[in-house]
Design a protein around this motif. Structure first.
Motif, PDB file in Angstrom:
ATOM      1  N   ALA A 192      -3.439   2.024  -3.485  1.00 14.52           N
ATOM      2  CA  ALA A 192      -3.592   3.250  -2.711  1.00 14.52           C
ATOM      3  C   ALA A 192      -5.065   3.460  -2.423  1.00 14.52           C
ATOM      4  CB  ALA A 192      -3.031   4.444  -3.478  1.00 14.52           C
ATOM      5  N   VAL A 193      -5.363   3.745  -1.145  1.00 12.92           N
ATOM      6  CA  VAL A 193      -6.730   4.055  -0.759  1.00 12.92           C
ATOM      7  C   VAL A 193      -6.883   5.569  -0.873  1.00 12.92           C
ATOM      8  CG1 VAL A 193      -8.448   3.933   1.073  1.00 12.92           C
ATOM      9  CG2 VAL A 193      -6.774   2.086   0.800  1.00 12.92           C
ATOM     10  N   ALA A 194      -7.537   5.992  -1.947  1.00 10.18           N
ATOM     11  CA  ALA A 194      -7.626   7.435  -2.200  1.00 10.18           C
ATOM     12  C   ALA A 194      -8.726   7.699  -3.210  1.00 10.18           C
ATOM     13  CB  ALA A 194      -6.292   7.942  -2.761  1.00 10.18           C
ATOM     14  N   ILE A 224       1.032   9.861  -3.254  1.00  7.04           N
ATOM     15  CA  ILE A 224       0.618   8.652  -3.971  1.00  7.04           C
ATOM     16  C   ILE A 224       0.948   8.793  -5.452  1.00  7.04           C
ATOM     17  CG2 ILE A 224      -1.416   7.332  -4.727  1.00  7.04           C
ATOM     18  CD1 ILE A 224      -2.616   7.943  -1.907  1.00  7.04           C
ATOM     19  N   ALA A 225       0.631   9.961  -6.029  1.00  7.80           N
ATOM     20  CA  ALA A 225       0.892  10.177  -7.458  1.00  7.80           C
ATOM     21  C   ALA A 225       2.386  10.078  -7.760  1.00  7.80           C
ATOM     22  CB  ALA A 225       0.339  11.537  -7.888  1.00  7.80           C
ATOM     23  N   ILE A 252      -9.827  -5.691  -5.645  1.00  2.00           N
ATOM     24  CA  ILE A 252      -8.744  -5.417  -6.599  1.00  2.00           C
ATOM     25  C   ILE A 252      -7.390  -5.388  -5.894  1.00  2.00           C
ATOM     26  CG2 ILE A 252      -8.929  -2.867  -6.443  1.00  2.00           C
ATOM     27  CD1 ILE A 252      -8.444  -4.313  -9.825  1.00  2.00           C
ATOM     28  N   PHE A 253      -7.383  -4.993  -4.613  1.00  2.00           N
ATOM     29  CA  PHE A 253      -6.113  -4.944  -3.882  1.00  2.00           C
ATOM     30  C   PHE A 253      -5.535  -6.343  -3.671  1.00  2.00           C
ATOM     31  CE2 PHE A 253      -7.903  -0.805  -2.089  1.00  2.00           C
ATOM     32  CZ  PHE A 253      -7.119  -0.016  -2.920  1.00  2.00           C
ATOM     33  N   MET A 310       0.828  -1.201   0.000  1.00  2.00           N
ATOM     34  CA  MET A 310       0.000   0.000   0.000  1.00  2.00           C
ATOM     35  C   MET A 310       0.869   1.261   0.000  1.00  2.00           C
ATOM     36  SD  MET A 310      -2.860  -1.443  -0.340  1.00  2.00           S
ATOM     37  CE  MET A 310      -4.140  -0.207  -0.177  1.00  2.00           C
ATOM     38  N   LEU A 311       0.457   2.219  -0.827  1.00  2.00           N
ATOM     39  CA  LEU A 311       1.187   3.481  -0.933  1.00  2.00           C
ATOM     40  C   LEU A 311       0.547   4.475   0.033  1.00  2.00           C
ATOM     41  CD1 LEU A 311       1.239   3.639  -4.848  1.00  2.00           C
ATOM     42  CD2 LEU A 311       2.872   2.505  -3.309  1.00  2.00           C
TER      43      LEU A 311
END
Ligand SMILES: Cc1cc2nc3c(=O)[nH]c(=O)nc-3n(C[C@H](O)[C@H](O)[C@H](O)COP(=O)(O)OP(=O)(O)OC[C@H]3O[C@@H](n4cnc5c(N)ncnc54)[C@H](O)[C@@H]3O)c2cc1C
Ligand SMILES: Nc1ncnc2c1ncn2[C@@H]1O[C@H](COP(=O)(O)O)[C@@H](O)[C@H]1O
Lengths: 259, 320
Positions: free
Chosen positions: B304-306, A245-246, B296-297, A237-238
């Motif tokens: 990324a959770v966003a 994140i980008a 999907i993870f 996880m980022l």
């Protein structure tokens, strides 16, 4: 023509749900919606009967939670609705549900039954064709087009990779309807108000000549336990906000593309 | 009164890949004590395809000629009903495929067999067969048993089991004549291939994939710009195609295209089985989703959770 449309009210899990200590899903972690596929099968039924005298009957096997969504089917244009429930049906699998729907269909004698291809929570993709089996009805699964000429339907069956098979099938029959076949309508506010005057019958198993044991005997499987999928193998996880994140994604993309 | 019966699948004269996965799974069950493996091929092509399924560990191949050349669900159903009655296999394995969805639930319901679809794991033990499948839209796994069922039909998810290989030396081929005349209840008219579209996403090395995180057609343009800026090709999950917001040629998944790019950047896609069927073999999968439980993870290397639009805006700035 009389069309029976079995619809399911599905559970979608909250983003932050966790299994209870006894490995069941807590009630407050669940949101109820009409199964996406069933919005398309209902629309298909309404369109087939447009300008003809016929009847569209929506039926669900579900508890009181399902009633609101069943009303929404009436608001969209179904003529009548039926809800069947017994507490023994909680967690019932596709084959058990099909045996209940079969009793409803025997009483209603529709010329056409339109199910959804699958329900988004259980993803059994089985109830419709199991129901056809119990009723000894001709059936086609995964349908993306229906044209009617008298007693004859020409249907499109969607195969893997977007290939389509064109088939002829005669009424009475059962089809399982795929998303994208039409544009499901929304109910107007007026229709929503009027829907409360349309008949919605609630029935238990007894009225259908069934009981918990006979339905249970139809079940194809028993759920031993639910568990959470192993997370270990999942994604790295980022962290951070969108800019961080980008930046990380950009770096991963550049590295992976040049590898 | 035992054994594993594999229902091999063919289309347009070719064996479908899932058939070998079914044989692989059957062999594993057989090694755990489920009995010998038989493979049945039903249809006009059956005889010609038999050598391809006569693999190591397969005891016999049953060739059932059918009255019509194409797959017909009721014919297959009738053939299997007869075979199950004659041979009482402990387990019947078929693919969780479009063809099987047309006959297997009816077969199981009519004959009172055990049944589970979309199965991702199976094992054999003292109580007979056990199966695993997803529950609650893949967020959980359910473990199933089949008490009181002498025959259990399992539909195995394509891609979930390793394919069998190795030619069998001892495999027998038996022609089984069944009375199937009159069992067809649909009439085949034609097969239509999907129209060739404006792009071939299967050729792209870098795909930006968008899903129902997009809830307004007006948002598509900015995501097209993002894909352009990043040097990627835009593709999508099915709901955006169903809505008519994006062309069918760009759909990834079971009923769309299967892609294997170097990079697959999934924005606002939950990771339904039928979507994964088209992209799980991409080299690097990066997923952005606002729901940390999104399936999907489970297949992505990076997640990324966003909010996808916030990340998209930042990405466009960085690539412009
Ligand atoms: C026979 C059959 C064949 C099918 N073939 C295909 C196929 O070829 N391809 C395919 O894709 N599907 C296919 N489907 C449909 C499939 O079952 C799913 O319905 C579909 O893949 C869901 O698409 P989605 O992930 O975009 O939508 P959803 O499942 O609705 O997921 C949307 C996701 O976006 C996230 N999200 C929402 N807003 C945001 C935001 N602002 N930022 C970030 N994340 C957000 C949500 O958390 C959610 O996880 C098929 C189904 C059947 C039955
Ligand atoms: N409880 C239910 N009540 C009425 N119809 C159902 C129910 N469960 C499933 N169905 C029907 O069967 C279809 C496929 O669901 P499933 O087999 O659960 O994937 C749904 O789209 C509905 O048409």
């Amino acid at each position: 023509m009389k069309i029976l449309v079995p619809v399911k009210v599905v559970a979608s899990l909250d983003e932050d749900f966790a299994l209870s200590d006894d490995a069941t899903v807590p009630a407050d972690a669940v949101e109820w919606q009409l199964n996406e596929w069933d919005t398309f099968s209902l629309e298909a039924a309404l369109q087939l009967n447009e300008g003809e005298d016929g009847e569209v009957v929506a039926v669900t096997v579900g508890d009181e939670q399902a009633e609101q969504q069943l009303r929404s089917c009436l608001a969209k244009g179904a003529d009548r609705a039926i809800r069947v429930w017994d507490d023994s049906l909680r967690g019932a699998d596709a084959l058990a549900i099909a045996s209940v729907l079969a009793a409803v269909a025997r009483a209603e004698q529709p010329e056409l039954i339109l199910c959804g291809v699958q329900s988004s929570d259980a993803v059994e993709s089985a109830t419709g064709v199991a129901l056809a089996g119990l009723l000894d009805l001709a059936h086609v699964a995964v349908v993306t087009g229906i044209e009617r000429a008298g007693e004859r339907l020409t249907v499109q069956r969607e195969l893997e990779g977007g290939v389509v098979e064109l088939l002829g099938v005669s009424l009475p029959c059962l089809l399982t309807v795929q998303t994208g076949i039409n544009e499901p309508r929304y109910a107007s506010l007026r229709a929503i108000k009027q829907a409360s005057a349309k008949p919605l019958d609630v029935s238990g198993l007894e009225q259908l000549g069934l009981d918990a044991a006979s339905v249970g005997a139809h079940a194809g499987s028993r759920t031993l336990r639910l568990k959470e999928p192993a997370k270990g193998a999942g994604a790295t996880m980022l962290d951070g906000g969108p800019p961080e994140i980008a930046t990380r994604i950009a770096a991963i993309v550049r590295e992976s593309m040049s590898a | 009164m035992s054994g594993v019966l594999v229902v091999a699948e063919a289309r347009r004269g070719e064996l479908r890949a899932v058939s070998l996965e079914l044989i692989g799974a059957a062999r594993a069950l057989s090694e755990q004590g489920a009995g010998p493996v038989s493979v049945v091929l039903i249809g006009a092509d059956a005889e010609a395809l038999a050598p391809q399924v006569a693999l190591a560990g397969v005891q016999d191949v049953l060739v059932v000629p059918a009255p019509q050349p194409q797959f017909e669900a009721h014919v297959t159903q009738a053939a299997l009903e007869a075979l199950v009655q004659r041979r009482s296999p402990s387990v019947v394995l078929a693919g969780h495929t479009i063809d099987s969805l047309g006959f297997a639930p009816a077969l199981a319901a009519r004959a009172g067999l055990g049944f589970a679809s979309n199965v991702t794991g199976a094992s054999w033990g003292e109580q007979g067969v056990l199966a695993q499948r997803g529950a609650y839209g893949e967020k959980l796994i359910a473990e199933l048993d089949f008490p009181g069922k002498d025959t259990v039909v399992l539909l195995l998810r394509p891609g979930a089991f390793a394919p069998a290989e190795g030619v069998g030396g001892e495999t027998g081929v038996e022609r089984v004549e069944l009375d199937l005349a009159g069992s067809a209840r649909t009439e085949h008219l034609e097969l239509r291939d999907p129209p060739t579209g404006d792009v071939d996403i299967t050729k792209a090395d870098f795909l930006v994939a968008i899903g129902r995180g997009v809830d307004d057609e007006g948002q598509i343009a900015e995501l097209e710009q993002l894909a352009d800026a990043m040097g990627a090709t835009l593709c999508a999950s099915r709901p955006l195609v169903d809505a008519g917001w994006i062309s069918a040629a760009r759909q990834v998944g079971q009923s769309g295209k299967t892609v294997t790019p170097k990079v697959y950047l999934a924005l606002g896609i939950s990771g339904a089985v039928q979507h994964l069927a088209g992209m799980a073999k991409a080299q690097t999968i990066i997923a952005v989703n606002s729901d940390h439980e999104a399936p999907i993870f489970g297949v992505a290397q990076y997640g990324a959770v966003a909010d996808m639009f916030e990340v998209a805006a930042e990405l466009e700035r960085q690539f412009r």
